[in-house]
Design an enzyme around this catalytic site. Structure first.
Site, PDB file in Angstrom:
ATOM      1  N   LEU A 136       0.643   3.695 -13.600  1.00 20.00           N
ATOM      2  CA  LEU A 136      -0.208   4.893 -13.030  1.00 20.00           C
ATOM      3  C   LEU A 136       0.233   5.138 -11.661  1.00 20.00           C
ATOM      4  CD1 LEU A 136      -2.087   7.259 -14.120  1.00 20.00           C
ATOM      5  CD2 LEU A 136      -4.019   5.612 -13.277  1.00 20.00           C
ATOM      6  N   PRO A 139       3.746   5.923  -5.232  1.00 25.51           N
ATOM      7  CA  PRO A 139       3.762   5.778  -3.856  1.00 25.51           C
ATOM      8  C   PRO A 139       3.059   6.703  -2.799  1.00 25.51           C
ATOM      9  CG  PRO A 139       6.084   5.635  -4.651  1.00 25.51           C
ATOM     10  CD  PRO A 139       5.013   6.034  -5.952  1.00 25.51           C
ATOM     11  N   ARG A 273     -21.513 -32.652   3.928  1.00 25.96           N
ATOM     12  CA  ARG A 273     -21.328 -32.565   5.356  1.00 25.96           C
ATOM     13  C   ARG A 273     -22.435 -32.913   6.222  1.00 25.96           C
ATOM     14  NH1 ARG A 273     -16.351 -32.364   7.591  1.00 25.96           N
ATOM     15  NH2 ARG A 273     -16.040 -30.662   9.350  1.00 25.96           N
ATOM     16  N   GLU A 368      -7.820  -0.595  -9.562  1.00 21.96           N
ATOM     17  CA  GLU A 368      -8.550  -0.302 -10.632  1.00 21.96           C
ATOM     18  C   GLU A 368      -9.831   0.763  -9.990  1.00 21.96           C
ATOM     19  OE1 GLU A 368      -8.799  -0.138 -13.644  1.00 21.96           O
ATOM     20  OE2 GLU A 368      -7.197  -1.620 -14.154  1.00 21.96           O
TER      21      GLU A 368
HETATM   22  P1  TGC Z   1     -11.454  14.034 -14.072  1.00 19.71           P
HETATM   23  O1  TGC Z   1     -11.746  15.547 -14.135  1.00 19.71           O
HETATM   24  O2  TGC Z   1     -13.049  13.166 -13.524  1.00 19.71           O
HETATM   25  O3  TGC Z   1     -11.222  13.337 -15.557  1.00 19.71           O
HETATM   26  C1  TGC Z   1     -10.195  13.893 -16.254  1.00 19.71           C
HETATM   27  C2  TGC Z   1     -10.571  13.613 -17.690  1.00 19.71           C
HETATM   28  O4  TGC Z   1     -10.820  12.280 -17.707  1.00 19.71           O
HETATM   29  C3  TGC Z   1     -12.089  12.068 -18.358  1.00 19.71           C
HETATM   30  N1  TGC Z   1     -12.469  10.799 -17.437  1.00 19.71           N
HETATM   31  C4  TGC Z   1     -12.618   9.602 -17.928  1.00 19.71           C
HETATM   32  N2  TGC Z   1     -12.519   8.884 -19.319  1.00 19.71           N
HETATM   33  C5  TGC Z   1     -12.420   7.788 -19.537  1.00 19.71           C
HETATM   34  N3  TGC Z   1     -12.903   6.822 -18.642  1.00 19.71           N
HETATM   35  C6  TGC Z   1     -12.937   7.264 -17.279  1.00 19.71           C
HETATM   36  N4  TGC Z   1     -13.430   6.432 -16.539  1.00 19.71           N
HETATM   37  C7  TGC Z   1     -12.854   8.554 -17.120  1.00 19.71           C
HETATM   38  N5  TGC Z   1     -12.894   9.285 -15.876  1.00 19.71           N
HETATM   39  C8  TGC Z   1     -12.715  10.386 -16.235  1.00 19.71           C
HETATM   40  C9  TGC Z   1     -12.869  13.191 -18.034  1.00 19.71           C
HETATM   41  O5  TGC Z   1     -13.965  13.415 -18.647  1.00 19.71           O
HETATM   42  C10 TGC Z   1     -11.938  14.376 -18.097  1.00 19.71           C
HETATM   43  O6  TGC Z   1     -11.928  14.562 -19.347  1.00 19.71           O
HETATM   44  P2  TGC Z   1     -11.741  16.136 -19.789  1.00 19.71           P
HETATM   45  O7  TGC Z   1     -11.790  15.782 -21.491  1.00 19.71           O
HETATM   46  O8  TGC Z   1     -12.703  16.568 -19.561  1.00 19.71           O
HETATM   47  O9  TGC Z   1     -10.266  16.417 -19.336  1.00 19.71           O
HETATM   48  O10 TGC Z   1     -10.467  13.738 -13.095  1.00 19.71           O
HETATM   49  P3  TGC Z   1     -10.091  13.708 -11.579  1.00 19.71           P
HETATM   50  O11 TGC Z   1      -8.719  14.015 -11.529  1.00 19.71           O
HETATM   51  O12 TGC Z   1     -11.021  14.498 -10.917  1.00 19.71           O
HETATM   52  O13 TGC Z   1     -10.162  12.158 -10.997  1.00 19.71           O
HETATM   53  C11 TGC Z   1     -11.357  11.518 -11.099  1.00 19.71           C
HETATM   54  C12 TGC Z   1     -11.277  10.275 -10.493  1.00 19.71           C
HETATM   55  C13 TGC Z   1     -10.951  10.114  -8.828  1.00 19.71           C
HETATM   56  C14 TGC Z   1     -12.495   9.272 -10.747  1.00 19.71           C
HETATM   57  C15 TGC Z   1      -9.986   9.507 -11.096  1.00 19.71           C
HETATM   58  O14 TGC Z   1      -8.830   9.872 -10.857  1.00 19.71           O
HETATM   59  C16 TGC Z   1      -9.764   7.840 -10.808  1.00 19.71           C
HETATM   60  O15 TGC Z   1     -10.589   6.968 -11.488  1.00 19.71           O
HETATM   61  N6  TGC Z   1      -9.109   7.305  -9.856  1.00 19.71           N
HETATM   62  C17 TGC Z   1      -8.705   6.155  -9.280  1.00 19.71           C
HETATM   63  C18 TGC Z   1      -7.489   5.591  -9.876  1.00 19.71           C
HETATM   64  C19 TGC Z   1      -7.472   4.365 -10.466  1.00 19.71           C
HETATM   65  O16 TGC Z   1      -8.327   3.542 -10.712  1.00 19.71           O
HETATM   66  N7  TGC Z   1      -6.279   3.723 -10.680  1.00 19.71           N
HETATM   67  C20 TGC Z   1      -6.076   2.381 -11.190  1.00 19.71           C
HETATM   68  C21 TGC Z   1      -4.511   2.279 -11.584  1.00 19.71           C
HETATM   69  S1  TGC Z   1      -4.294   0.727 -12.509  1.00 19.71           S
HETATM   70  C22 TGC Z   1      -4.685  -0.646 -11.764  1.00 19.71           C
HETATM   71  O17 TGC Z   1      -5.120  -0.705 -10.502  1.00 19.71           O
HETATM   72  C23 TGC Z   1      -4.333  -1.867 -12.560  1.00 19.71           C
HETATM   73  S2  TGC Z   1      -4.875  -3.346 -11.455  1.00 19.71           S
HETATM   74  C24 TGC Z   1      -4.627  -4.408 -12.587  1.00 19.71           C
HETATM   75  C25 TGC Z   1      -4.876  -5.669 -12.482  1.00 19.71           C
HETATM   76  O18 TGC Z   1      -3.898  -6.308 -11.923  1.00 19.71           O
HETATM   77  O19 TGC Z   1      -5.907  -6.114 -12.830  1.00 19.71           O
HETATM   78  P1  FAD Z   2      -5.046   5.273  -1.673  1.00 14.75           P
HETATM   79  O1  FAD Z   2      -5.503   6.317  -2.728  1.00 14.75           O
HETATM   80  O2  FAD Z   2      -3.888   6.132  -0.815  1.00 14.75           O
HETATM   81  O3  FAD Z   2      -6.224   5.393  -0.878  1.00 14.75           O
HETATM   82  C1  FAD Z   2      -6.241   5.044   0.702  1.00 14.75           C
HETATM   83  C2  FAD Z   2      -7.890   4.860   1.007  1.00 14.75           C
HETATM   84  O4  FAD Z   2      -8.489   6.285   0.872  1.00 14.75           O
HETATM   85  C3  FAD Z   2      -8.439   3.847   0.487  1.00 14.75           C
HETATM   86  O5  FAD Z   2      -9.585   3.185   1.242  1.00 14.75           O
HETATM   87  C4  FAD Z   2      -9.424   4.819  -0.410  1.00 14.75           C
HETATM   88  O6  FAD Z   2     -10.854   4.259  -0.787  1.00 14.75           O
HETATM   89  C5  FAD Z   2      -9.704   6.132   0.529  1.00 14.75           C
HETATM   90  N1  FAD Z   2      -9.843   7.337  -0.273  1.00 14.75           N
HETATM   91  C6  FAD Z   2      -9.331   7.670  -1.473  1.00 14.75           C
HETATM   92  N2  FAD Z   2      -9.688   8.944  -1.869  1.00 14.75           N
HETATM   93  C7  FAD Z   2     -10.886   9.281  -1.102  1.00 14.75           C
HETATM   94  C8  FAD Z   2     -11.684  10.330  -1.033  1.00 14.75           C
HETATM   95  N3  FAD Z   2     -11.821  11.260  -1.666  1.00 14.75           N
HETATM   96  N4  FAD Z   2     -12.669  10.192   0.119  1.00 14.75           N
HETATM   97  C9  FAD Z   2     -12.758   9.089   0.894  1.00 14.75           C
HETATM   98  N5  FAD Z   2     -11.860   8.118   0.834  1.00 14.75           N
HETATM   99  C10 FAD Z   2     -10.851   8.284   0.222  1.00 14.75           C
HETATM  100  N6  FAD Z   2      -1.896   0.505 -10.213  1.00 14.75           N
HETATM  101  C11 FAD Z   2      -1.401   0.907 -11.667  1.00 14.75           C
HETATM  102  O7  FAD Z   2      -0.947   1.764 -11.974  1.00 14.75           O
HETATM  103  N7  FAD Z   2      -0.837  -0.513 -12.153  1.00 14.75           N
HETATM  104  C12 FAD Z   2      -1.092  -1.784 -12.117  1.00 14.75           C
HETATM  105  O8  FAD Z   2      -0.853  -2.726 -12.666  1.00 14.75           O
HETATM  106  C13 FAD Z   2      -1.673  -2.007 -10.333  1.00 14.75           C
HETATM  107  N8  FAD Z   2      -1.833  -3.326 -10.126  1.00 14.75           N
HETATM  108  C14 FAD Z   2      -1.954  -3.308  -8.698  1.00 14.75           C
HETATM  109  C15 FAD Z   2      -1.889  -4.731  -8.157  1.00 14.75           C
HETATM  110  C16 FAD Z   2      -2.417  -4.790  -6.691  1.00 14.75           C
HETATM  111  C17 FAD Z   2      -2.246  -6.262  -6.168  1.00 14.75           C
HETATM  112  C18 FAD Z   2      -2.666  -3.872  -5.902  1.00 14.75           C
HETATM  113  C19 FAD Z   2      -3.066  -4.038  -4.586  1.00 14.75           C
HETATM  114  C20 FAD Z   2      -2.728  -2.671  -6.538  1.00 14.75           C
HETATM  115  C21 FAD Z   2      -2.303  -2.365  -7.851  1.00 14.75           C
HETATM  116  N9  FAD Z   2      -2.394  -0.950  -8.429  1.00 14.75           N
HETATM  117  C22 FAD Z   2      -2.059  -1.010  -9.658  1.00 14.75           C
HETATM  118  C23 FAD Z   2      -2.730   0.126  -7.492  1.00 14.75           C
HETATM  119  C24 FAD Z   2      -4.098   0.445  -7.171  1.00 14.75           C
HETATM  120  O9  FAD Z   2      -4.587   0.997  -8.435  1.00 14.75           O
HETATM  121  C25 FAD Z   2      -4.072   1.398  -6.105  1.00 14.75           C
HETATM  122  O10 FAD Z   2      -3.631   0.688  -5.150  1.00 14.75           O
HETATM  123  C26 FAD Z   2      -5.312   1.764  -5.923  1.00 14.75           C
HETATM  124  O11 FAD Z   2      -5.692   2.994  -7.047  1.00 14.75           O
HETATM  125  C27 FAD Z   2      -5.507   2.829  -4.705  1.00 14.75           C
HETATM  126  O12 FAD Z   2      -4.380   3.641  -4.475  1.00 14.75           O
HETATM  127  P2  FAD Z   2      -3.706   3.554  -3.155  1.00 14.75           P
HETATM  128  O13 FAD Z   2      -3.557   2.075  -2.591  1.00 14.75           O
HETATM  129  O14 FAD Z   2      -2.545   4.501  -3.025  1.00 14.75           O
HETATM  130  O15 FAD Z   2      -4.559   4.110  -1.834  1.00 14.75           O
END
Ligand code: TGC
Ligand code: FAD
Length: 388
Positions: A136, A139, A273, A368
């Site tokens: 997801l 860069p 300790r 996440e």
């Molecule tokens: P927004 O308008 O809030 O939502 C779009 C649509 O999605 C629905 N929705 C959700 N549904 C299920 N679960 C959730 N947590 C949901 N959050 C929102 C929402 O109701 C809406 O549905 P609809 O039907 O009305 O269209 O979207 P937004 O563009 O305003 O974004 C909101 C925000 C900032 C919260 C979202 O973009 C976000 O969560 N950003 C963070 C991205 C993130 O967490 N990335 C993680 C990547 S994966 C990863 O990091 C794996 S690490 C794995 C590991 O090694 O363990």
């Molecule tokens: P950015 O989104 O660029 O954020 C930079 C800074 O800005 C952060 O401090 C953030 O909190 C802050 N910020 C962002 N928005 C706002 C706002 N609106 N107001 C104020 N501050 C804000 N992703 C996947 O899709 N799949 C994976 O399997 C996965 N695995 C990962 C494994 C590791 C080890 C790591 C480190 C990351 C992984 N990720 C994965 C990516 C991860 O989900 C992202 O790093 C995370 O979502 C943050 O995105 P970014 O690093 O681009 O930071």
């Protein structure tokens, strides 16, 4: 002080678990004690993911444990949480592997896939014969996936994908990448198989965090994906976000494991300790610090368990998951730093777990959804106004 399977248990949380839940937790705890803890410091130091653990994790039913078909165990969400808690007591990288396989790959195939996709992938993934990754983040910024640039265009019956994903757990080892791309109809999900022409991967090296986990970049250069590999029931950003809800739920539990490992190690050290004529544990200031760690762990344990009960009742909302991910990971990071300090100079050695957990948790608090993103999700719930 009561302890269960390596966790402090001041509030007798044990009595709130069913017999099945305890058995699942104890089986995973034994696996972590016997197989993970003896090797994990070395893996962390050498930047090596212990892939030799995958067959036993599969045998224990830790891959896709909440699915009820395809050779999966059909466990409840509290069991899933307890599995994550125990795995992360070993290392966040081991928990990450299981989270990505179960919550980010098997979940979307089950929730949004066709029957053919489910039959083809889920049994193999449950057996650990096929490994998944979830693409997801890009860069240009992971917090706002709605502005993704990776795109898929229809060409005849196929799709052509272009773009890149970054920071992807398991990327270079995955047989299957669940990839999210923008199309003329909004965000859609695709199953991209290893060795598909136009799809390449590269490891991200020299990390100071999650060194026992594979993190990669994915590249798509006119990569042709057959129509049969599109997830037919995933439409819009809500689909990938629903996967994140599953994984964030598991992380809220996993953080308890990392924090408990750090706390237990600090308590043991302070018993042994002797300084200024007394064991450290008899010093008032040390007791206050340990008590504060236990306070934080205990409240986080209760939060995770109630979240799990809500999830099993089908009433959990994703803002509740955000609050728990934020609280519990922050708690674990603070506890790890405190434990590292209590261990003195020895605490900087890889032989001591707090510094490894602390460094890992720097990723866990970012991935996440960063801590800020979860605070803003809760803020939106309070105010009905998005302030992202
Ligand atoms: P927004 O308008 O809030 O939502 C779009 C649509 O999605 C629905 N929705 C959700 N549904 C299920 N679960 C959730 N947590 C949901 N959050 C929102 C929402 O109701 C809406 O549905 P609809 O039907 O009305 O269209 O979207 P937004 O563009 O305003 O974004 C909101 C925000 C900032 C919260 C979202 O973009 C976000 O969560 N950003 C963070 C991205 C993130 O967490 N990335 C993680 C990547 S994966 C990863 O990091 C794996 S690490 C794995 C590991 O090694 O363990
Ligand atoms: P950015 O989104 O660029 O954020 C930079 C800074 O800005 C952060 O401090 C953030 O909190 C802050 N910020 C962002 N928005 C706002 C706002 N609106 N107001 C104020 N501050 C804000 N992703 C996947 O899709 N799949 C994976 O399997 C996965 N695995 C990962 C494994 C590791 C080890 C790591 C480190 C990351 C992984 N990720 C994965 C990516 C991860 O989900 C992202 O790093 C995370 O979502 C943050 O995105 P970014 O690093 O681009 O930071």
């Amino acid at each position: 002080m009561v302890r269960n399977a390596g966790q402090p248990d001041l509030y007798d949380i044990e009595s709130l678990l069913s017999e099945d839940e305890r058995q699942v937790r104890d089986a995973v705890a034994t696996f972590v004690d016997d197989r993970v803890l003896p090797i994990i410091a070395d893996c962390f130091e050498k930047e090596r993911f212990p892939s030799e653990l995958i067959p036993q994790m599969a045998e224990l039913g830790l891959l896709g444990p909440t699915l009820s078909d395809y050779g999966c165990a059909g466990l409840n969400s509290v069991c899933y949480g307890l599995i994550m808690q125990e795995l992360e007591r070993g290392d966040s990288g081991v928990r990450s592997f299981a989270s990505v396989q179960s919550s980010l790959c098997m979940f979307p195939v089950d929730a949004y896939g066709s029957d053919e996709q489910k039959q083809r992938w889920l049994p193999e993934m449950a057996r650990g014969n096929a490994i998944g990754c979830f693409g997801l983040t890009e860069p240009d910024g992971g917090s706002d996936p709605g502005t993704m640039k990776t795109n898929a265009r229809k060409r005849g019956d196929d799709w052509v994908v272009n773009g890149a994903k970054m920071w992807i757990t398991n990327g270079t080892v995955a047989d299957l990448a669940v990839v999210w791309a923008i199309t003329d109809d909004g965000v859609r999900g695709f199953l991209v198989e290893k060795n598909t022409p136009g799809y390449t991967t590269r490891d991200i090296e020299h990390k100071f965090s999650l060194r026992a986990s594979v993190t990669s970049e994915l590249f798509f250069d006119n990569c042709k994906i057959p129509a049969a590999n599109q997830l037919p029931n995933a439409a819009g950003l809500g689909a990938p976000l629903s996967c994140l809800t599953q994984a964030r739920y598991g992380i809220a539990w996993g953080a308890l494991g990392a924090a408990s490992a750090c706390y237990q190690e600090a308590v043991e050290f302070c018993r042994q300790r002797v300084l200024f004529g007394k064991p450290l544990i008899e010093k008032q200031h040390v007791q206050i610090r340990l008590a504060d760690m236990l306070r934080r762990i205990t409240t986080a344990q209760l939060l995770a368990l109630q979240l799990g009960r809500l999830k099993d009742a089908g009433t959990m909302h994703h803002s509740q998951v955000s609050l728990a991910k934020w609280n519990n990971v922050r708690m674990a990071l603070d506890v790890a730093r405190e434990a590292r300090d209590l261990l003195g100079a020895g605490g900087i050695s890889v032989e001591c777990s707090p510094i490894r957990h602390m460094l890992n948790l720097e990723s866990v608090i970012t991935y996440e959804g960063t801590e800020t993103i979860h605070q803003l999700i809760v803020g939106r719930e309070i105010s009905d106004k998005a302030a992202f």
